[in-house]
Scaffold this active site. Structure first.
Site, PDB file in Angstrom:
ATOM      1  N   ASN A  40      -5.945  12.367  -3.022  1.00  7.02           N
ATOM      2  CA  ASN A  40      -6.689  11.319  -2.839  1.00  7.02           C
ATOM      3  C   ASN A  40      -7.391  11.522  -1.607  1.00  7.02           C
ATOM      4  O   ASN A  40      -7.110  11.260  -0.492  1.00  7.02           O
ATOM      5  CB  ASN A  40      -5.791   9.956  -2.894  1.00  7.02           C
ATOM      6  CG  ASN A  40      -6.763   8.896  -2.511  1.00  7.02           C
ATOM      7  OD1 ASN A  40      -7.966   8.782  -2.524  1.00  7.02           O
ATOM      8  ND2 ASN A  40      -6.369   7.519  -2.151  1.00  7.02           N
TER       9      ASN A  40
ATOM     10  N   LYS B  58     -10.016   9.728  -0.302  1.00 11.20           N
ATOM     11  CA  LYS B  58     -10.398   8.570   0.008  1.00 11.20           C
ATOM     12  C   LYS B  58     -11.785   8.870   0.448  1.00 11.20           C
ATOM     13  O   LYS B  58     -12.619   9.430  -0.274  1.00 11.20           O
ATOM     14  CB  LYS B  58      -9.449   8.126   1.567  1.00 11.20           C
ATOM     15  CG  LYS B  58      -8.063   8.241   1.126  1.00 11.20           C
ATOM     16  CD  LYS B  58      -6.996   7.936   2.257  1.00 11.20           C
ATOM     17  CE  LYS B  58      -5.707   7.988   1.551  1.00 11.20           C
ATOM     18  NZ  LYS B  58      -4.653   7.413   2.570  1.00 11.20           N
TER      19      LYS B  58
ATOM     20  N   HIS C 224      -4.721   0.816  -4.624  1.00 13.85           N
ATOM     21  CA  HIS C 224      -4.241   1.384  -3.818  1.00 13.85           C
ATOM     22  C   HIS C 224      -4.130   0.556  -2.519  1.00 13.85           C
ATOM     23  O   HIS C 224      -5.016  -0.471  -2.514  1.00 13.85           O
ATOM     24  CB  HIS C 224      -5.352   2.369  -3.215  1.00 13.85           C
ATOM     25  CG  HIS C 224      -4.770   3.580  -1.995  1.00 13.85           C
ATOM     26  ND1 HIS C 224      -4.701   3.148  -0.921  1.00 13.85           N
ATOM     27  CD2 HIS C 224      -4.283   4.715  -2.178  1.00 13.85           C
ATOM     28  CE1 HIS C 224      -4.286   4.072  -0.251  1.00 13.85           C
ATOM     29  NE2 HIS C 224      -3.813   5.158  -0.968  1.00 13.85           N
TER      30      HIS C 224
ATOM     31  N   GLU D 226      -4.908   0.502   0.723  1.00 11.74           N
ATOM     32  CA  GLU D 226      -6.200   0.296   1.385  1.00 11.74           C
ATOM     33  C   GLU D 226      -7.024  -0.608   0.790  1.00 11.74           C
ATOM     34  O   GLU D 226      -7.645  -1.306   1.457  1.00 11.74           O
ATOM     35  CB  GLU D 226      -7.000   1.820   1.771  1.00 11.74           C
ATOM     36  CG  GLU D 226      -5.876   2.523   2.706  1.00 11.74           C
ATOM     37  CD  GLU D 226      -5.960   4.077   2.554  1.00 11.74           C
ATOM     38  OE1 GLU D 226      -6.947   4.668   1.879  1.00 11.74           O
ATOM     39  OE2 GLU D 226      -5.159   4.735   3.193  1.00 11.74           O
TER      40      GLU D 226
ATOM     41  N   GLU E 133       3.786   4.004  -2.782  1.00  8.17           N
ATOM     42  CA  GLU E 133       3.437   4.529  -1.593  1.00  8.17           C
ATOM     43  C   GLU E 133       3.636   3.380  -0.537  1.00  8.17           C
ATOM     44  O   GLU E 133       2.828   2.534  -0.264  1.00  8.17           O
ATOM     45  CB  GLU E 133       1.596   4.681  -1.372  1.00  8.17           C
ATOM     46  CG  GLU E 133       1.253   5.720  -2.626  1.00  8.17           C
ATOM     47  CD  GLU E 133      -0.103   6.065  -2.155  1.00  8.17           C
ATOM     48  OE1 GLU E 133      -0.318   7.395  -2.368  1.00  8.17           O
ATOM     49  OE2 GLU E 133      -1.119   5.384  -1.885  1.00  8.17           O
TER      50      GLU E 133
ATOM     51  N   GLY F 299      -0.682   8.045   6.029  1.00  7.47           N
ATOM     52  CA  GLY F 299      -1.479   8.478   7.067  1.00  7.47           C
ATOM     53  C   GLY F 299      -0.981   8.254   8.649  1.00  7.47           C
ATOM     54  O   GLY F 299      -1.521   8.378   9.527  1.00  7.47           O
TER      55      GLY F 299
ATOM     56  N   SER G 287       2.169  10.534   3.670  1.00  2.97           N
ATOM     57  CA  SER G 287       2.461  11.741   4.571  1.00  2.97           C
ATOM     58  C   SER G 287       3.178  12.733   3.957  1.00  2.97           C
ATOM     59  O   SER G 287       4.146  13.427   4.621  1.00  2.97           O
ATOM     60  CB  SER G 287       3.034  11.426   5.946  1.00  2.97           C
ATOM     61  OG  SER G 287       2.321  10.300   6.618  1.00  2.97           O
TER      62      SER G 287
HETATM   63  P1  13P Z   1      -1.401  10.172   3.426  1.00  2.00           P
HETATM   64  O1  13P Z   1      -0.845  11.382   2.539  1.00  2.00           O
HETATM   65  O2  13P Z   1      -2.500  10.731   4.340  1.00  2.00           O
HETATM   66  O3  13P Z   1      -0.442   9.541   4.301  1.00  2.00           O
HETATM   67  O4  13P Z   1      -2.141   9.144   2.406  1.00  2.00           O
HETATM   68  C1  13P Z   1      -1.288   8.806   1.312  1.00  2.00           C
HETATM   69  C2  13P Z   1      -2.233   8.168   0.342  1.00  2.00           C
HETATM   70  O5  13P Z   1      -2.477   7.001   0.544  1.00  2.00           O
HETATM   71  C3  13P Z   1      -2.483   8.787  -0.967  1.00  2.00           C
HETATM   72  O6  13P Z   1      -3.105   7.814  -1.851  1.00  2.00           O
END
Ligand code: 13P
Length: 251
Positions: free
Chosen positions: A9, A11, A95, A97, A167, A173, A213
């Site tokens: 992903n 983003k 997601h 976010e 997640e 992140g 992560s």
């Molecule tokens: P990270 O791997 O950067 O922690 O992000 C995970 C994520 O949100 C994948 O959708």
């Protein structure tokens, strides 16, 4: 029995030019994906070009979101018709976010999941608890209600595939990964939930990805857990060498 699935992903990262460079390098890094499904969810602007670059490869395209209407006055939303046209196979819905910054609720996530299925796109339904939830001992309550809300009205037996991504918000992140035991515990609970809600056959075939992560150094340990069927990778999916290593570690 469940084919491992590694999805990147991106983003809000990578221009069209950067996406194409990534695709070219990935093809060199990884001649074949073997027995693993691999997809990238780029920004919408790069979907078309990346789809063209992925023609005749084993890499698939995923959308980072999908709207529930097919067309109309919905500024900045994206329709399943468009996603299908550019060759998407999957659509991420819910997601964290989106939930955190853009007001997504279980209800809107559910509408998006229905829209994906309507357009023959495989939903990747994201669920996960915040640190506050975890510290208050509410991890499973939160995930169960996200599953209940996100899957409302969806008959998993009538879809050939459906993907769930666990997640934990506190691991996204942040460099903090859930321990394999923490991740496997929640994945096992999700599998049980599916078993109770939809029966053993569906629970057995539904892939549950871990996200938060994930990097080459921790992916092998996570991916060998019995209920972790793949990964949804953010940061490490922006680096083609790391992403290819994660795919290799899934074998
Ligand atoms: P990270 O791997 O950067 O922690 O992000 C995970 C994520 O949100 C994948 O959708």
């Amino acid at each position: 029995m469940r084919k491992p699935f590694i999805a990147g992903n991106w983003k809000m990262n990578n221009t069209v030019e950067e996406s194409l460079k990534f695709a070219a390098t990935l093809a060199v890094e990884l001649k074949a994906t073997g027995q693993i499904d691999v997809a990238i969810a780029p920004p919408f602007t790069a979907l078309y070009s990346l789809g063209v670059a992925f023609t005749d490869t084993e890499f698939d395209l995923a959308a980072q979101n999908i709207f529930w209407e097919d067309s109309g006055a919905y500024t900045a939303e994206i329709s399943g018709v468009f996603l299908k046209e550019v060759g998407c196979k999957y659509a991420i819905v819910g997601h964290s976010e989106r939930r955190q910054y853009f007001g997504e609720t279980d209800e809107t996530v559910n509408k998006r999941a229905h829209a994906a299925l309507k357009h023959d796109l495989i939903p990747i339904l994201c669920v996960g608890e915040t640190l506050e939830h975890r510290e208050a001992g509410k991890t499973w309550n939160v995930i169960e209600s996200q599953l209940e809300g996100g899957l409302k009205g969806i008959d998993l037996s009538s879809t050939t595939d459906f993907v769930i991504a666990y997640e934990p918000v506190w691991a996204i992140g942040t460099g903090k990964t859930a321990s394999t035991a923490q991740a496997e515990e929640v994945h096992g609970l999700i599998r049980n939930y599916l078993n109770e809600a939809s029966g053993k056959e569906i629970a057995d075939r539904t892939r549950i990805l871990y996200g938060g992560s994930v990097k080459p150094s921790n992916s092998r340990e996570l991916l060998v857990q019995p209920n972790i069927d793949g990964a949804l990778v953010g940061g490490a999916a922006l680096d083609v060498v790391q992403f290819a290593d994660i795919i290799r570690n899934a074998h």
